[in-house]
Scaffold this active site. Structure first.
Site: not given
Length: 722
Positions: A12, A129, A166
């Site tokens: 990504c 994260e 995410t």
């Protein structure tokens, strides 16, 4: 055999950005390779980390380790505020490779925490994260990943803000939010799942549902790779997760008709290519096409200035995210999507919708593709303006700005100037009444060289008025009923627009009851039904009536009243020549001043007042002229002669003179003269004085008698009147 390769497979843009930052630093000749660190693995992929460490990168797990100087990279997962402070305190040079999507979550969580919200993060509490996100809430957030976690939450009365790691699945986000909603009331939620992650998961599930074998390429330590494996496994039992080509399962490819390939966000393109190449070797000549070539063809290239098709995969208040089939998703700032100031992304954007976009800039370093839809629309919309100008087409325009001498209106994203004189066919006092309103215009000037476009609403209104006016005059006839709009007032009536032509409703035709001013019963803009009384085509005049014949109070007057009837009514008006008495609503009779009293009065107000209830006899009934004559005098009792003789002026100033009073005065004067002659010589002064006194006394007594008579008679008359 057919192979289906996911267009979203591989890095990504967040991961691509982080890896490129690390490579740029390690390839910089001025940087000491022995002093480049990363706080944890930059991404969860052993092959990539191996490549970076071979170039000199040192991975540390804690900033408190003995790092005295050099460069330190904060990985794509992000870090807490405390970590940034420690880096600064140590004097290290920071290279922040935090994914922009993750950075937005940090800002959101900090803002909501500062506003008093309790933060709930849906994700894995051990994931770096999530640990970083929690740091921006002061490490006070609750992290949940299952129904059990939600059940174990304490009671929370404060406002709650819910965000997501995410890389979680969309299904898990929806399911856990429902459970939170059942448990707590005051919740706001922000779907912070990465758009690239959502799109990757959706495409993987679609492919897995259509193939016999599904290969997921990526690190087993990668959260998003494991989520892909879980999703694909639901639809294809023969699903395998591999990190390198050597881990391909021992299957008979010849017996498989379709193979699907996807890869996690941390999987580099070169590993995917190696896997495809290995499958080529296994399949040998039995494959009708080359897997490696198919993979290369699945990755499109982009350059600035391209016009391409894309699919909306997500949006927020500031940006629209578009899947272009490129290695990175495209971003359209809201200002480049639409020029409409009232544009609402929630109402007007649809995930999955295909749109044509203009590539403004491709930034391989940042891993972003900046797009514009407005540029595409602008080119298309100028064609609409040209066509509308040529064909005199009416367009809808949104007024966005008031300028000197007119307004700026937007037509299909194009600015059009409309002069004040062209806004309407009547004078406009305040242009602000048009601000943010949608108006109809026609393009009356289109100068491409100067990019000057002028519109007019007036020409449309004038044409419509002329067309409607002609239709009215062609079909007009007396007695016809027609709908109209009240346009204005005068002291003598109201003007009504009956379709491009104004007619007058005289004051007397507004109602069956008396109306002092049209505004008493009408408002500007009212829709009314009027009857055409008369018209003059040459002079363009039309007389109208608002009266409804069914409501005519004079309709059955002959059945209700006859000459000689005595009626009861209320005085509604006083005029010099009499008073008007209301018999019933809309029907008045006149009592002439001569019919008010048995004696002469100066004015009606001497005896009567507005609102007073009276009885009167009908002495005249003229239905043709709608006149009713009344008399109060005819039902009063007859008065005596003395009252008739003394009622010469009004009841307030009546001077009564009788024969008796006059004789007394003559007698007094005669006596006076006799006495004066008899005593003139001897007692002139003495006699004169008493006589004068006597005379004055008698005159005063006479005056008193006169006033008494006058007062008695006045009271008697007023009493009879009442």
């Amino acid at each position: 055999m057919e192979i289906i390769i996911a267009s979203t497979a591989g890095f990504c843009f967040g991961v691509d950005r982080a890896v490129n930052k690390a490579l740029d630093l390690l390839n910089n000749a001025e940087v000491d390779k022995n002093k480049v660190y990363s706080l944890g693995p930059i991404i969860h992929n052993e092959q990539v980390i191996g490549l970076l460490t071979s170039k000199g990168l040192k991975v540390i797990d804690n900033i408190d380790e003995s790092v005295l100087e050099g460069n330190i990279i904060v990985r794509a997962h992000g870090a807490s505020p405390e970590t940034y402070k420690k880096i600064d305190d140590k004097g290290l040079s920071l290279i922040d490779a935090t994914c922009p999507y993750v950075k937005k979550i940090h800002d959101l969580v900090k803002e909501k925490s500062d506003d008093g919200y309790t933060i709930i993060i849906i994700g894995n509490k051990e994931h770096p994260e999530v640990i970083g996100i929690n740091g921006w809430s002061g490490n006070n957030a609750f992290v949940v990943e299952s129904q059990e976690d939600i059940n174990n939450l304490p009671d929370i009365d404060d406002k709650i803000c819910v965000v997501a790691q995410t890389t979680i699945t969309g299904d898990n986000w929806v399911k856990l939010n429902k459970l939170l909603k059942n448990r707590f009331k005051n919740i706001v939620k922000f779907d912070t799942i990465c758009n690239a992650t959502s799109t990757r998961q959706e495409e993987a599930s679609d492919i897995a549902n259509r193939v016999d074998l599904m290969i997921v390429i990526g690190s087993k330590n990668s959260s998003n790779t494991n989520k892909l494996y879980e999703i694909c496994r639901k639809y294809c039992k023969e699903t395998f997760i591999i990190e390198v080509p050597g881990e391909l399962p021992p299957v008979d490819i010849k017996k498989i008709k379709k193979i699907g390939i996807t890869a996690g966000a941390s999987t580099p393109d070169w590993i995917i290519k190696e896997v495809v190449k290995k499958m080529d070797e296994l399949n040998k000549k039995d494959v009708e096409f080359n897997f490696a070539d198919a993979f290369e063809e699945s990755l499109i290239t982009l350059k600035s200035g391209d016009v391409v098709m894309g699919k909306i995969i997500g949006f927020n208040a500031a940006e629209v995210f578009v899947d272009l089939g490129f290695k990175s998703d495209g971003i359209i700032p809201i200002g480049e999507y639409s020029t409409d100031p009232d544009f609402d992304p929630e109402k007007e954007l649809k995930v999955g919708e295909e749109i044509k976009v203009f590539v403004v800039r491709v930034n391989d370093v940042e891993g972003t593709v900046l797009l514009s839809k407005r540029k595409i629309d602008s080119l298309k919309n100028f064609e609409v303006i040209d066509e509308a100008y040529a064909n005199k087409t009416t367009l809808s325009a949104k007024v966005t700005e008031i300028t000197n001498g007119g307004v700026i209106a937007i037509v299909k994203g194009i600015k059009v100037f409309v002069p004040a004189s062209q806004l309407s066919n009547k004078y406009i006092k305040d242009l602000n009444e048009f601000l943010h309103k949608t108006i109809r215009i026609r393009i009356i000037e289109n100068n491409k060289e100067r990019r000057k476009i002028i519109g007019s609403g007036r020409v449309i209104l004038e044409e419509e008025k002329h067309k409607n006016s002609s239709a009215v005059w062609d079909n007009i006839e007396k007695g016809k009923k027609i709908s109209g709009t009240v346009k204005g007032f005068t002291d003598f009536g109201a003007f009504v627009d009956i379709g491009g032509v104004d007619g007058l409703v005289h004051l007397s035709e507004l109602s069956w009851t008396r109306v002092k001013h049209p505004s008493d019963i009408l408002n500007i803009g009212d829709t009314v039904e009027v009857t055409i009384l008369d018209f003059d085509k040459d002079k363009k005049r039309i007389s109208l009536s608002l009266k409804n014949e069914d409501e005519n109070p004079w309709k059955n007057i002959a059945d209700k009243y006859k000459v000689g009837d005595v009626i009861k009514g209320k005085i509604t008006r006083l005029v010099p020549f009499g008073v008007f008495v209301e018999l019933e609503k809309g029907v008045d009779g006149l009592v002439h001043i001569s019919q008010i009293s048995n004696f002469k009065i100066g004015k009606p107000g001497d005896l009567l007042a507005i609102g007073q209830d009276v009885e009167a006899k009908i002495v005249e009934l003229n239905l043709e002229t709608k006149k009713i004559g009344l008399s109060i005098k005819d039902i009063l009792p007859e008065s005596d002669d003395a009252a008739d003789e003394t009622a010469e002026k009004s009841s307030e100033n009546i001077e009564v003179k009788t024969e008796v009073n006059a004789e007394e005065i003559v007698e007094i004067k005669t006596e006076k003269k006799k006495k004066e002659k008899a005593e003139a010589k001897t007692e002139k002064k003495t006699v004169k004085k008493p006589v004068k006194k006597s005379l004055k006394k008698e005159e005063k007594e006479t005056e008193k008698k006169k006033k008494a008579v006058s007062k008695d008679k006045t009271e008697e008359i007023v009493k009879d009147k009442e």
